[in-house]
Design a protein around this motif. Structure first.
Motif, mmCIF file in Angstrom:
data_model
loop_
_atom_site.group_PDB
_atom_site.id
_atom_site.type_symbol
_atom_site.label_atom_id
_atom_site.label_comp_id
_atom_site.label_asym_id
_atom_site.label_seq_id
_atom_site.Cartn_x
_atom_site.Cartn_y
_atom_site.Cartn_z
ATOM 1 N N LEU A 344 41.893 59.224 56.279
ATOM 2 C CA LEU A 344 41.985 58.978 54.836
ATOM 3 C C LEU A 344 40.711 59.339 54.073
ATOM 4 C CD1 LEU A 344 44.448 57.996 53.255
ATOM 5 C CD2 LEU A 344 43.380 55.748 53.134
ATOM 6 N N PRO A 345 39.519 59.068 54.621
ATOM 7 C CA PRO A 345 38.310 59.427 53.874
ATOM 8 C C PRO A 345 37.947 60.919 53.950
ATOM 9 C CG PRO A 345 37.935 57.548 55.346
ATOM 10 C CD PRO A 345 39.199 58.213 55.770
ATOM 11 N N MET A 346 38.714 61.704 54.716
ATOM 12 C CA MET A 346 38.396 63.111 54.910
ATOM 13 C C MET A 346 39.043 63.970 53.812
ATOM 14 S SD MET A 346 36.471 62.734 57.499
ATOM 15 C CE MET A 346 36.188 64.432 58.024
ATOM 16 N N GLU A 347 38.893 65.284 53.921
ATOM 17 C CA GLU A 347 39.448 66.190 52.912
ATOM 18 C C GLU A 347 40.975 66.136 52.935
ATOM 19 O OE1 GLU A 347 37.964 70.165 52.553
ATOM 20 O OE2 GLU A 347 36.010 69.617 53.382
ATOM 21 N N ILE A 348 41.559 66.002 51.755
ATOM 22 C CA ILE A 348 43.015 66.025 51.599
ATOM 23 C C ILE A 348 43.321 67.029 50.492
ATOM 24 C CG2 ILE A 348 45.062 64.668 51.018
ATOM 25 C CD1 ILE A 348 43.592 62.192 52.044
ATOM 26 N N ASP A 349 44.009 68.085 50.844
ATOM 27 C CA ASP A 349 44.177 69.192 49.899
ATOM 28 C C ASP A 349 45.493 69.904 50.181
ATOM 29 O OD1 ASP A 349 43.661 71.049 47.916
ATOM 30 O OD2 ASP A 349 41.683 71.607 48.688
ATOM 31 N N LEU A 361 39.033 69.776 61.894
ATOM 32 C CA LEU A 361 37.747 69.116 61.641
ATOM 33 C C LEU A 361 37.606 68.632 60.204
ATOM 34 C CD1 LEU A 361 35.259 68.622 63.585
ATOM 35 C CD2 LEU A 361 37.042 70.106 64.486
ATOM 36 N N GLN A 362 38.193 69.355 59.257
ATOM 37 C CA GLN A 362 38.113 68.920 57.867
ATOM 38 C C GLN A 362 38.950 67.668 57.617
ATOM 39 O OE1 GLN A 362 39.168 72.341 55.502
ATOM 40 N NE2 GLN A 362 37.084 73.159 55.536
ATOM 41 N N ALA A 363 39.936 67.441 58.483
ATOM 42 C CA ALA A 363 40.855 66.320 58.269
ATOM 43 C C ALA A 363 40.578 65.132 59.175
ATOM 44 C CB ALA A 363 42.302 66.794 58.480
ATOM 45 N N THR A 364 39.622 65.254 60.105
ATOM 46 C CA THR A 364 39.406 64.190 61.083
ATOM 47 C C THR A 364 37.931 63.899 61.275
ATOM 48 O OG1 THR A 364 39.393 65.801 62.902
ATOM 49 C CG2 THR A 364 41.486 64.758 62.398
ATOM 50 N N CYS A 365 37.649 62.676 61.709
ATOM 51 C CA CYS A 365 36.294 62.307 62.112
ATOM 52 C C CYS A 365 36.390 61.422 63.347
ATOM 53 C CB CYS A 365 35.556 61.582 60.986
ATOM 54 S SG CYS A 365 36.201 59.934 60.607
ATOM 55 N N VAL A 427 37.632 53.767 54.282
ATOM 56 C CA VAL A 427 39.032 53.801 53.846
ATOM 57 C C VAL A 427 39.139 53.225 52.437
ATOM 58 C CG1 VAL A 427 41.345 52.866 54.243
ATOM 59 C CG2 VAL A 427 39.995 53.707 56.176
ATOM 60 N N VAL A 428 38.528 52.074 52.234
ATOM 61 C CA VAL A 428 38.592 51.401 50.936
ATOM 62 C C VAL A 428 37.808 52.177 49.879
ATOM 63 C CG1 VAL A 428 38.146 49.257 49.702
ATOM 64 C CG2 VAL A 428 38.852 49.188 52.107
ATOM 65 N N LYS A 432 39.086 53.950 46.317
ATOM 66 C CA LYS A 432 38.487 53.660 45.012
ATOM 67 C C LYS A 432 38.034 54.946 44.322
ATOM 68 C CE LYS A 432 35.158 50.753 42.579
ATOM 69 N NZ LYS A 432 34.905 51.808 41.569
ATOM 70 N N THR A 433 37.396 55.840 45.073
ATOM 71 C CA THR A 433 36.948 57.113 44.505
ATOM 72 C C THR A 433 38.126 57.924 43.972
ATOM 73 O OG1 THR A 433 35.054 57.197 46.006
ATOM 74 C CG2 THR A 433 35.749 59.274 45.007
ATOM 75 N N SER A 434 39.199 57.989 44.749
ATOM 76 C CA SER A 434 40.386 58.728 44.311
ATOM 77 C C SER A 434 41.008 58.085 43.081
ATOM 78 C CB SER A 434 41.415 58.795 45.446
ATOM 79 O OG SER A 434 40.899 59.501 46.558
ATOM 80 N N GLY A 435 41.054 56.748 43.064
ATOM 81 C CA GLY A 435 41.597 56.050 41.901
ATOM 82 C C GLY A 435 40.785 56.308 40.640
ATOM 83 N N ASP A 436 39.456 56.353 40.780
ATOM 84 C CA ASP A 436 38.596 56.636 39.636
ATOM 85 C C ASP A 436 38.811 58.066 39.126
ATOM 86 O OD1 ASP A 436 37.563 54.095 39.787
ATOM 87 O OD2 ASP A 436 35.750 54.689 40.888
ATOM 88 N N LEU A 437 38.997 59.004 40.044
ATOM 89 C CA LEU A 437 39.273 60.385 39.645
ATOM 90 C C LEU A 437 40.574 60.469 38.858
ATOM 91 C CD1 LEU A 437 38.308 62.327 42.906
ATOM 92 C CD2 LEU A 437 37.140 62.458 40.693
ATOM 93 N N TRP A 438 41.574 59.733 39.329
ATOM 94 C CA TRP A 438 42.855 59.720 38.617
ATOM 95 C C TRP A 438 42.683 59.159 37.208
ATOM 96 C CZ3 TRP A 438 45.230 55.289 36.706
ATOM 97 C CH2 TRP A 438 46.464 55.493 36.085
ATOM 98 N N LEU A 439 41.997 58.038 37.086
ATOM 99 C CA LEU A 439 41.835 57.405 35.776
ATOM 100 C C LEU A 439 41.094 58.319 34.809
ATOM 101 C CD1 LEU A 439 42.259 54.836 34.087
ATOM 102 C CD2 LEU A 439 40.013 54.042 34.898
#
Length: 445
Positions: A344-349, A361-365, A427-428, A432-439
């Protein structure tokens, strides 16, 4: 068996088929639902009709329509010679001599180096299973089940005993989840049919779920991890927005199914508590019935017959339902945090059609290695190695990891390792970062 008849229906495809030589540009045109080609080792296949019969599910193989599928084909299939028998009737030609072996957008050096690493890992015996490892793992799952029942049998149904029983059962369920994952990836037995058979037993009888449901979802995830519209694990049905791209897209389009700027808070109410008890159970039942998968349904029923046979004498029917619901509730928290902390904290595109190593590697850690972390996550703390080599037995991940790190360093591909607590906290924070981008996009764009 193949799509030969359909291919001849179109003049353009028909003339190309006669020549049997194709360019990448032409292959990439055949990526629609009703017209699908792909490339494996420079050979071009029409998979349009075959997708419906693909054992791994039609949606999995369709993800590579119009693309080179060589790396995924090698990663997922243990017996390549056996699988090629099914490919032969689908063959319609090959790439033109002037065309590169891979999609021109991909880094050929990374692909070649990773293939050398995979071949070396095979030679080093890292794909060979240690039977004792999996026998001991199964044994400790069964022991937990026996201990849970024995507690109630000896000391009754008081709150303390019941809570301890539920904790033991939840632990057993979580560990059985990691074990079914091993068989689902064909990483235990040499013969695929034995993996499939035991997979149905573990996920069906020990867990009360469906092997086919799991395969169709999980292989799609591995094929295109964190790719929007392709990876079911990032399809949140509008409940959450993930990554840096989707939130902005939703914001610009003024999509507000939920107050996404608060998703890092309501995640604790909708994610860990409900995924297994509600979402997965509904999906499993719907999938088995709609597909008339009576074998999986029989295994599923056998789990509940065994569970209620063991616990109705102590708790009655409704009490037993409450007990299994609480067990699922506990297991769901365990499962969600372990599976989401790596992705979840990795690149999602959206789809970028990159080489296998870069995509994974971009999607996993990874999470730091320790005895507890290995056990707690079913060795999915080595998520990078698992995604690169999905058929490799998990007891070999730590052996191949140093070589993977060196390869990533050579090509400048980030290889992330986190502590367990840092990964869970991310994860959390990522929500929050994604939610702020949406807002921000919702209010100002």
């Amino acid at each position: 068996m193949g799509g030969g008849g359909q291919l001849a229906d179109t003049p353009e495809a028909g003339s190309s088929r006669d020549a049997g030589v194709f360019t990448w540009e032409e292959v990439q045109k055949h990526s629609s639902r009703k017209d699908q080609w792909l490339v494996i080792n420079r050979k071009v296949y029409n998979i349009t009709q075959w997708t419906k019969r693909h054992p791994g599910g039609s949606s999995v193989i369709s993800l590579y329509a119009g693309e080179d599928a060589t790396e995924a084909f090698t990663a997922f299939h243990p017996d390549l010679n056996f699988v090629r028998k099914f490919l032969k009737p689908l063959l319609i030609g090959e790439l033109a001599a002037a065309e590169p072996s891979q999609d021109p957008n991909k880094n050929i050096a990374i692909i070649e180096d990773f293939e050398r690493l995979r071949v070396q890992a095979e030679k080093d015996g890292l794909f060979k299973t240690k039977p004792l490892f999996f026998c001991l793992h199964l044994g400790h799952i069964l022991l937990l089940e026996i201990l849970a029942w024995t507690l109630v049998w000896l000391w009754g149904t008081g709150w303390t005993v019941t809570l301890l029983c539920a904790a033991l059962l939840a632990t057993s369920q979580a560990q059985a989840g990691w074990l079914q994952h091993d068989f689902g990836h064909l990483s235990v037995f040499k013969k695929s049919k034995w993996n499939h058979l035991v997979h149905k037993f573990v996920i069906g009888h020990l867990k009360g779920a469906s092997a086919s449901w799991w395969n169709h979802l999980h292989y799609r995830h591995h094929s295109k991890p964190n790719v929007l519209d392709k990876d079911p694990d990032v399809n949140m049905s509008g409940l959450f927005v993930l990554g840096a791209v989707q939130p902005v897209e939703y914001g610009i389009k003024k999509i507000k199914h939920m107050p996404y700027n608060h998703q890092h808070q309501y995640f604790f109410l909708l994610g860990p508590p409900l995924l297994i008890p509600v979402v997965f159970n509904l999906q499993i039942l719907t999938t088995m019935i709609s597909r008339r998968d009576w074998v999986d349904l029989a295994w599923y029923v056998s789990f509940y017959l065994r569970f209620f046979y063991c616990y109705i004498p102590f708790y009655g029917f409704l009490g037993s339902v409450a007990l299994i619901t609480f067990v699922r509730f506990l297991e769901s928290h365990w499962f969600v945090w372990v599976t989401q902390m790596n992705h979840l904290p990795m690149e999602i595109d959206h789809e970028r059609r990159q080489e296998w190593l870069t995509t994974q590697l971009q999607a996993t850690c990874n999470i730091e290695q320790s005895f507890f972390n290995d056990w707690f996550s079913g060795h999915l703390n080595f998520q990078i190695e698992h995604h690169l080599f999905p058929r490799m037995p998990r007891h070999s991940y730590h052996l191949v990891a140093p070589q993977v790190r060196e390869l990533c360093k050579k090509h400048g591909v980030p290889y992330q390792i986190k502590s367990l607590w840092r990964a869970m906290a991310d994860v959390v924070s990522s929500l929050k970062t994604s939610g702020d981008l949406w807002l921000d996009a919702y209010l100002h764009k």
